[in-house]
Design an enzyme around this catalytic site. Sequence first.
Site, PDB file in Angstrom:
ATOM      1  N   TYR A  50       9.630 -11.147 -44.446  1.00  0.00           N
ATOM      2  CA  TYR A  50       9.397 -12.316 -43.609  1.00  0.00           C
ATOM      3  C   TYR A  50       7.909 -12.643 -43.604  1.00  0.00           C
ATOM      4  O   TYR A  50       7.059 -11.740 -43.579  1.00  0.00           O
ATOM      5  CB  TYR A  50       9.869 -12.042 -42.178  1.00  0.00           C
ATOM      6  CG  TYR A  50       9.733 -13.229 -41.255  1.00  0.00           C
ATOM      7  CD1 TYR A  50      10.477 -14.388 -41.463  1.00  0.00           C
ATOM      8  CD2 TYR A  50       8.852 -13.199 -40.176  1.00  0.00           C
ATOM      9  CE1 TYR A  50      10.349 -15.482 -40.618  1.00  0.00           C
ATOM     10  CE2 TYR A  50       8.722 -14.283 -39.317  1.00  0.00           C
ATOM     11  CZ  TYR A  50       9.466 -15.423 -39.554  1.00  0.00           C
ATOM     12  OH  TYR A  50       9.340 -16.504 -38.720  1.00  0.00           O
ATOM     13  N   ASP A  64      -1.307 -18.808 -32.242  1.00  0.00           N
ATOM     14  CA  ASP A  64      -0.146 -19.450 -32.856  1.00  0.00           C
ATOM     15  C   ASP A  64       0.216 -20.706 -32.072  1.00  0.00           C
ATOM     16  O   ASP A  64       1.207 -20.750 -31.353  1.00  0.00           O
ATOM     17  CB  ASP A  64       1.018 -18.458 -32.883  1.00  0.00           C
ATOM     18  CG  ASP A  64       2.255 -19.025 -33.573  1.00  0.00           C
ATOM     19  OD1 ASP A  64       2.097 -19.937 -34.401  1.00  0.00           O
ATOM     20  OD2 ASP A  64       3.370 -18.557 -33.262  1.00  0.00           O
ATOM     21  N   ASP A  81       8.018 -18.957 -42.155  1.00  0.00           N
ATOM     22  CA  ASP A  81       7.965 -19.792 -40.958  1.00  0.00           C
ATOM     23  C   ASP A  81       7.215 -21.079 -41.309  1.00  0.00           C
ATOM     24  O   ASP A  81       6.012 -21.060 -41.542  1.00  0.00           O
ATOM     25  CB  ASP A  81       7.237 -19.007 -39.868  1.00  0.00           C
ATOM     26  CG  ASP A  81       7.050 -19.774 -38.581  1.00  0.00           C
ATOM     27  OD1 ASP A  81       7.466 -20.940 -38.496  1.00  0.00           O
ATOM     28  OD2 ASP A  81       6.463 -19.191 -37.645  1.00  0.00           O
ATOM     29  N   ASP A 131       7.007 -23.670 -39.234  1.00  0.00           N
ATOM     30  CA  ASP A 131       6.711 -24.347 -37.967  1.00  0.00           C
ATOM     31  C   ASP A 131       7.597 -25.584 -37.790  1.00  0.00           C
ATOM     32  O   ASP A 131       8.796 -25.519 -37.970  1.00  0.00           O
ATOM     33  CB  ASP A 131       5.227 -24.697 -37.886  1.00  0.00           C
ATOM     34  CG  ASP A 131       4.357 -23.480 -37.591  1.00  0.00           C
ATOM     35  OD1 ASP A 131       4.909 -22.433 -37.198  1.00  0.00           O
ATOM     36  OD2 ASP A 131       3.122 -23.567 -37.752  1.00  0.00           O
ATOM     37  N   HIS A 166      12.192 -21.727 -42.399  1.00  0.00           N
ATOM     38  CA  HIS A 166      12.817 -22.289 -41.193  1.00  0.00           C
ATOM     39  C   HIS A 166      11.899 -23.312 -40.554  1.00  0.00           C
ATOM     40  O   HIS A 166      10.669 -23.191 -40.577  1.00  0.00           O
ATOM     41  CB  HIS A 166      13.253 -21.201 -40.211  1.00  0.00           C
ATOM     42  CG  HIS A 166      12.176 -20.337 -39.643  1.00  0.00           C
ATOM     43  ND1 HIS A 166      11.307 -20.750 -38.659  1.00  0.00           N
ATOM     44  CD2 HIS A 166      11.850 -19.044 -39.897  1.00  0.00           C
ATOM     45  CE1 HIS A 166      10.500 -19.765 -38.331  1.00  0.00           C
ATOM     46  NE2 HIS A 166      10.791 -18.710 -39.075  1.00  0.00           N
ATOM     47  N   GLU A 217      11.507 -25.696 -36.984  1.00  0.00           N
ATOM     48  CA  GLU A 217      11.908 -25.628 -35.584  1.00  0.00           C
ATOM     49  C   GLU A 217      11.919 -26.983 -34.921  1.00  0.00           C
ATOM     50  O   GLU A 217      11.423 -27.984 -35.475  1.00  0.00           O
ATOM     51  CB  GLU A 217      10.984 -24.674 -34.831  1.00  0.00           C
ATOM     52  CG  GLU A 217       9.553 -25.153 -34.746  1.00  0.00           C
ATOM     53  CD  GLU A 217       8.576 -24.017 -34.475  1.00  0.00           C
ATOM     54  OE1 GLU A 217       7.745 -24.176 -33.559  1.00  0.00           O
ATOM     55  OE2 GLU A 217       8.640 -22.985 -35.167  1.00  0.00           O
ATOM     56  N   CYS A 252       3.837 -20.514 -29.594  1.00  0.00           N
ATOM     57  CA  CYS A 252       4.587 -19.311 -29.921  1.00  0.00           C
ATOM     58  C   CYS A 252       5.931 -19.338 -29.208  1.00  0.00           C
ATOM     59  O   CYS A 252       6.019 -19.711 -28.035  1.00  0.00           O
ATOM     60  CB  CYS A 252       3.802 -18.065 -29.511  1.00  0.00           C
ATOM     61  SG  CYS A 252       4.744 -16.528 -29.643  1.00  0.00           S
ATOM     62  N   ARG A 255      15.506 -23.554 -36.779  1.00  0.00           N
ATOM     63  CA  ARG A 255      15.194 -22.776 -35.578  1.00  0.00           C
ATOM     64  C   ARG A 255      15.237 -23.709 -34.378  1.00  0.00           C
ATOM     65  O   ARG A 255      14.700 -24.820 -34.416  1.00  0.00           O
ATOM     66  CB  ARG A 255      13.809 -22.137 -35.707  1.00  0.00           C
ATOM     67  CG  ARG A 255      13.285 -21.554 -34.397  1.00  0.00           C
ATOM     68  CD  ARG A 255      11.958 -20.861 -34.591  1.00  0.00           C
ATOM     69  NE  ARG A 255      11.125 -20.988 -33.401  1.00  0.00           N
ATOM     70  CZ  ARG A 255       9.935 -20.419 -33.249  1.00  0.00           C
ATOM     71  NH1 ARG A 255       9.434 -19.672 -34.226  1.00  0.00           N
ATOM     72  NH2 ARG A 255       9.235 -20.593 -32.147  1.00  0.00           N
ATOM     73  N   GLU A 302      15.905 -19.015 -31.033  1.00  0.00           N
ATOM     74  CA  GLU A 302      14.733 -18.281 -30.559  1.00  0.00           C
ATOM     75  C   GLU A 302      14.864 -17.890 -29.094  1.00  0.00           C
ATOM     76  O   GLU A 302      15.445 -18.615 -28.282  1.00  0.00           O
ATOM     77  CB  GLU A 302      13.471 -19.133 -30.771  1.00  0.00           C
ATOM     78  CG  GLU A 302      12.172 -18.490 -30.310  1.00  0.00           C
ATOM     79  CD  GLU A 302      11.802 -17.222 -31.075  1.00  0.00           C
ATOM     80  OE1 GLU A 302      12.587 -16.252 -31.018  1.00  0.00           O
ATOM     81  OE2 GLU A 302      10.733 -17.200 -31.704  1.00  0.00           O
ATOM     82  N   ASN A 352      15.436 -12.612 -33.853  1.00  0.00           N
ATOM     83  CA  ASN A 352      14.007 -12.315 -33.887  1.00  0.00           C
ATOM     84  C   ASN A 352      13.710 -11.152 -32.950  1.00  0.00           C
ATOM     85  O   ASN A 352      13.756 -11.293 -31.732  1.00  0.00           O
ATOM     86  CB  ASN A 352      13.209 -13.550 -33.464  1.00  0.00           C
ATOM     87  CG  ASN A 352      11.715 -13.317 -33.461  1.00  0.00           C
ATOM     88  OD1 ASN A 352      11.229 -12.295 -33.955  1.00  0.00           O
ATOM     89  ND2 ASN A 352      10.960 -14.267 -32.916  1.00  0.00           N
TER      90      ASN A 352
END
Length: 302
Positions: free
Chosen positions: A48, A62, A89, A91, A116, A118, A126, A161, A191, A213
């Site tokens: 990951y 983040d 990731d 974002d 992914h 989101e 975060c 996500r 998440e 996660n």
Amino acid sequence: MLYSGLTPAAKRAQLRADLAGGSLLRFPGAFNPLSAKLIQAKGFEGVYISGAVLAADLGLPDIGLTTLTEVAGRSQQISRMTDLPTLVDADTGFGEPMNVARTVQTLEDAGVAGLHIEDQVNPKRCGHLDGKQVVDTDTALKRIRAAVDARRDANLLIMARTDIRAVDGLDAAIDRAKALADAGADAIFPEAMGTLAEFEAIRAAVDVPILANMTEFGKSELFRVDQLEGVGINLVIFPVSLLRLAMGAAERGLDTIIAEGSLTSALPQMQTRAELYQLLDYEAYNRFDSGIFNFTLSGHDG
């Protein structure tokens, strides 16, 4: 030697096959290419690439400060060093639907097996911090449709996500997961789930693979792999774990220098030179040198 002997296409096909196999896949987070090699050497199923880790590596929080160029560059460096599939990731996709499409193709070129995107507002936070905001369903679905439409390799995994659980509750997360899957998402990343029962509820709601996660110090309890597999989870990430372990060890090492004047007492906790060379496969480079540069210089010209 050098980079992976497998093509990105082969790694994407492998990820698809592994997800179809029914076993839970474990993807620890790599904080650099060397740690990706260690993850492979230890027998995990994938690597990951965390946005939080990438930001922290740059000394940043983040909160959406990193750019597509930075994420793609690090993704390529990590992905090319391992035979394992990498999941990155991405974002919020770095902008509007056209930006999402460019993000997908750029990360595809970087060699990742999946990514992914989101449903937070941009800039994001975060996923385990308070104060998150999510976009409306229509905006979230446009991001996923753009991502699916943009990929050129059909095996590139497009994961959606959703962060809506922490904002509007579990029922909203179930509804959002269903809509994202219907929009074409190959997998769902819910998440900040609170309990195994919540993961199980998401699992029952959709037919696509589900990611859990297991980040430390977050909203979710740290469930064991067998517990997650028992409720039907397909993939688990440990996104920041190796970075946290490494930084904890680094801090203790610096404290030891201050307290003792040397690191002699810390040697048993260190990776040895021999272990590092084995991980780097120094012997393969030596064989290459001896096989290619095995000529001798004569004492005269001509």
